[in-house]
Motif scaffolding. Structure first.
Motif, mmCIF file in Angstrom:
data_model
loop_
_atom_site.group_PDB
_atom_site.id
_atom_site.type_symbol
_atom_site.label_atom_id
_atom_site.label_comp_id
_atom_site.label_asym_id
_atom_site.label_seq_id
_atom_site.Cartn_x
_atom_site.Cartn_y
_atom_site.Cartn_z
ATOM 1 N N ASP A 132 19.472 -42.221 62.636
ATOM 2 C CA ASP A 132 19.431 -43.343 63.858
ATOM 3 C C ASP A 132 20.632 -44.425 63.518
ATOM 4 O O ASP A 132 21.032 -44.587 62.474
ATOM 5 N N ILE A 133 21.253 -44.638 64.773
ATOM 6 C CA ILE A 133 22.266 -45.270 64.935
ATOM 7 C C ILE A 133 22.143 -46.874 65.210
ATOM 8 O O ILE A 133 21.747 -47.095 66.140
ATOM 9 N N PRO A 134 22.059 -47.836 64.063
ATOM 10 C CA PRO A 134 21.695 -49.141 64.542
ATOM 11 C C PRO A 134 22.767 -49.752 65.398
ATOM 12 O O PRO A 134 23.914 -49.798 65.034
ATOM 13 N N LEU A 135 22.216 -50.448 66.257
ATOM 14 C CA LEU A 135 23.072 -51.150 67.436
ATOM 15 C C LEU A 135 23.237 -52.442 66.837
ATOM 16 O O LEU A 135 24.220 -53.379 67.382
ATOM 17 N N TYR A 136 22.042 -53.041 66.453
ATOM 18 C CA TYR A 136 21.914 -54.261 65.553
ATOM 19 C C TYR A 136 21.071 -54.099 64.694
ATOM 20 O O TYR A 136 20.067 -53.817 64.483
ATOM 21 N N ARG A 137 21.861 -54.623 63.425
ATOM 22 C CA ARG A 137 20.933 -54.843 62.219
ATOM 23 C C ARG A 137 21.328 -56.080 61.426
ATOM 24 O O ARG A 137 22.155 -56.717 61.782
ATOM 25 N N LEU A 138 20.299 -56.355 60.406
ATOM 26 C CA LEU A 138 20.512 -57.769 59.710
ATOM 27 C C LEU A 138 21.811 -58.151 59.230
ATOM 28 O O LEU A 138 22.429 -59.298 59.261
ATOM 29 N N GLY A 139 22.514 -57.038 58.579
ATOM 30 C CA GLY A 139 23.887 -57.371 58.051
ATOM 31 C C GLY A 139 24.884 -57.766 59.414
ATOM 32 O O GLY A 139 25.553 -58.854 59.060
ATOM 33 N N GLY A 140 24.866 -57.287 60.434
ATOM 34 C CA GLY A 140 25.835 -57.756 61.533
ATOM 35 C C GLY A 140 25.090 -59.236 62.006
ATOM 36 O O GLY A 140 25.849 -60.052 62.415
#
Length: 590
Positions: A468-476
């Motif tokens: 899956d391609i994260p568009l928003y994740r916690l690191g960002g």
């Protein structure tokens, strides 16, 4: 025109030219999409709107990824001997010479406007079925997706087109970034009450939830100043302008929405690379992602891993990379003194304890994993940045890997497949013959550090992937909040967020699972580099560089450039058939 006003009118029509590419062939297919007649049922229409995320838009290297990464100091796709010439469309993104007829730019425009079209089809379908059991939820999700597609279009192209067939004159409406960004923010804030929390009402991180809305709002507020003052020659953007609702400033809003997410049920992965692995579905950091299925039903794409892998780096005897994209030296050297950061590199360990060291000391590895369809052995490369001489399995000429007498996969020094006399020695320096042209000869095709951040999925061929391609994740999200704190002169809080990212990641057992090391101070350059360590090759760098004022500077294969190149040209094919749209500042219409 406000998005909400357009939604009320229930319709959209736009003529797009969809350009389909592979490495060497070009086909054009013109698609007429007119909405206002018979619509799909809500489920099918919503599936199409979500499906466009995975239909190359955010998964193919030649669409949003290419436009957000290839022009930056982080990543490029040079011409390598006989490969990746393709009319110069890839290196033009690095050289800033794309003009109005670049095929990669046109492909991205078409993909994003197709997303707008399909999402508005879903909205119309829902409006025609007001008694639909999930009406409020699906309508809110569709409006959120619409905002996402429009925001990305405005970010890259500064404008986005609409046609309202129910208006008196059916005129085309061209939304402009500097005015529409505030409307988009208001629109997403409006739909939050009708969205589900992640995990409720059968939602997952591939659906647009309240949490996805918070992340999108943080992103829009972080970049609002740029979209409102795109061509500011000094890059002196007003990041602390009063927020849209006059409750605090833009950075206060970024802090508010990111804090909602940081205080939610997400958690940072101790193994940074788990965020980008074959098994990342449902990962603890992922807020909103493009869901990919490696089942040949819903389209998926292996590009983010495939593009940087060498042709002679073979995950199975039937798989290979394509020796294309690489890391630029400006970014690579920001890691000096940080090679022990858990995000830089990670060795792979096999079940018998063997570590693949990739330095000539690992003579063989167990043959323990097999490809789903053929049963052929899988070899696991290390993750992260790959530099220097590379090692791996080689072919036995009979459809398999060379094996040792005790049944293990033999490891050998690798050479470039298109020039077998050149060792696969990935160099940080690129050293183009012409410093302003990203072109290598056949003898130079080994140059450039490669990025194996995204795991290569070897099942069912090179083109599909279950990653899956994260568009928003916690690191960002932590990166956004740290930057907002910093711009609000709350440096201690920014430093704390950066150190949370650093110390939450751990190295592999080879290094005793050591956590990353905290830093003691934070200035603008350090913050800039730290964001790069966390977010490299995630469609983030272009926006970051524009905010920090580095995008216009000279770097590898690129001279200093003018501010108008912060946005792309509207494709000439669109200009030719759409008299209502005007070309962006600085570009000459053909």
């Amino acid at each position: 025109m406000k998005i909400s006003n357009i939604l009320t009118k229930l319709t959209f029509a736009f003529i797009i030219s969809t350009v389909l590419f592979n490495c060497t062939d070009l086909q054009e297919e013109v698609i007429d999409e007119v909405i206002g007649g018979e619509s799909s049922n809500p489920e099918s229409a919503m599936a199409a709107a979500y499906g466009q995320l995975a239909n190359g838009t955010f998964t193919d290297h030649g669409n949003v990824f290419g436009l957000q990464e290839y022009p930056t100091d982080e990543c490029m796709l040079p011409t390598r001997g006989s490969d990746w010439g393709d009319g110069g469309k890839w290196r033009a993104l690095t050289e800033f010479t794309w003009g109005t007829n670049n095929a990669a730019v046109a492909s991205t425009w078409n993909a994003l406007t197709s997303g707008i079209t399909k999402t508005l089809t879903a909205i119309e379908s829902l409006q025609e079925n007001p008694d639909y059991v999930n009406y409020d939820l699906f309508m809110a999700e569709a409006r959120g997706l619409l905002a996402l597609y429009v925001y990305n279009t405005l970010d890259l192209f500064n404008q986005a087109p609409y046609r309202d067939l129910f208006s008196e004159d059916k005129s085309l409406v061209i939304l402009q970034a500097n005015t529409e960004i505030d409307n988009l923010i208001t629109e997403v804030e409006t739909i939050i009450p009708d969205l589900a929390n992640l995990g409720e009402q059968q939602t997952y991180n591939g659906r647009f939830t309240k949490q996805a809305a918070y992340a999108l709002l943080a992103d829009m507020y972080l970049n609002r100043a740029v979209l409102k003052d795109r061509y500011n020659a000094s890059s002196n953007f007003n990041f602390t302008e009063a927020a849209v609702d006059n409750d605090g400033n833009d950075m206060d809003k970024v802090i508010y929405y990111t804090s909602l997410l940081i205080n939610d049920n997400f958690s940072l992965e101790s193994n940074y690379f788990d965020n980008f692995s074959i098994n990342n579905t449902g990962g603890s950091e992922i807020i909103f992602a493009v869901a990919q299925e490696n089942d040949n039903i819903r389209r998926s794409d292996n590009d983010f891993a495939y593009m940087s892998t060498g042709r002679a780096q073979k995950q199975t005897p039937d798989n290979r990379g394509t020796n294309a994209s690489c890391v630029e030296p400006e970014f690579y050297y920001t890691w000096d003194g940080n090679h022990d950061d858990p995000r830089f590199h990670r060795h792979y360990q096999y079940s018998d304890g063997t570590w693949f060291m990739n330095d000539g000391t690992t003579g063989s590895v167990p043959a323990e994993d097999t490809r789903t369809d053929t049963g052929k052995y899988i070899f696991h490369f290390n993750r992260g940045l790959q530099v220097g001489q590379q090692y791996g399995p080689t072919l036995d000429g009979e459809g398999g890997f060379n094996m040792t007498t005790d049944g293990k996969i033999a490891i050998s020094m690798l050479y470039m497949e298109k020039n077998a006399t050149v060792p696969m020695d990935y160099t940080p320096e690129l050293n183009f013959d012409n410093p302003l042209e990203a072109v290598f000869t056949q003898d130079q095709i080994n140059r450039g550090v490669r990025n194996f951040k995204w795991e290569f999925d070897p099942n069912y061929g090179n083109g599909t992937s279950a990653v899956d391609i994260p568009l928003y994740r916690l690191g960002g999200i932590y990166c956004m909040r740290a930057e907002a704190y910093f711009r609000n002169n709350e440096t201690a809080l920014a430093l704390a967020d950066i150190n949370t990212l650093r110390t939450s990641r751990t190295r592999e057992a080879l290094f005793d699972n050591a956590p990353g090391i905290a830093i003691t101070s934070l200035d603008e350059e350090t913050l800039y580099n730290e964001i790069g360590f966390e977010m490299y090759w995630e469609m983030y760098r272009r926006k970051q560089m524009i905010r920090f004022g580095t995008y216009d500077e000279a770097y590898t294969a690129k001279a200093a450039t003018e501010p108008y190149l912060r946005v792309y040209a509207i494709p000439q094919a669109t200009i030719d058939v759409t008299e209502e749209i005007t070309q962006n500042t600085g570009y000459i219409t053909q």
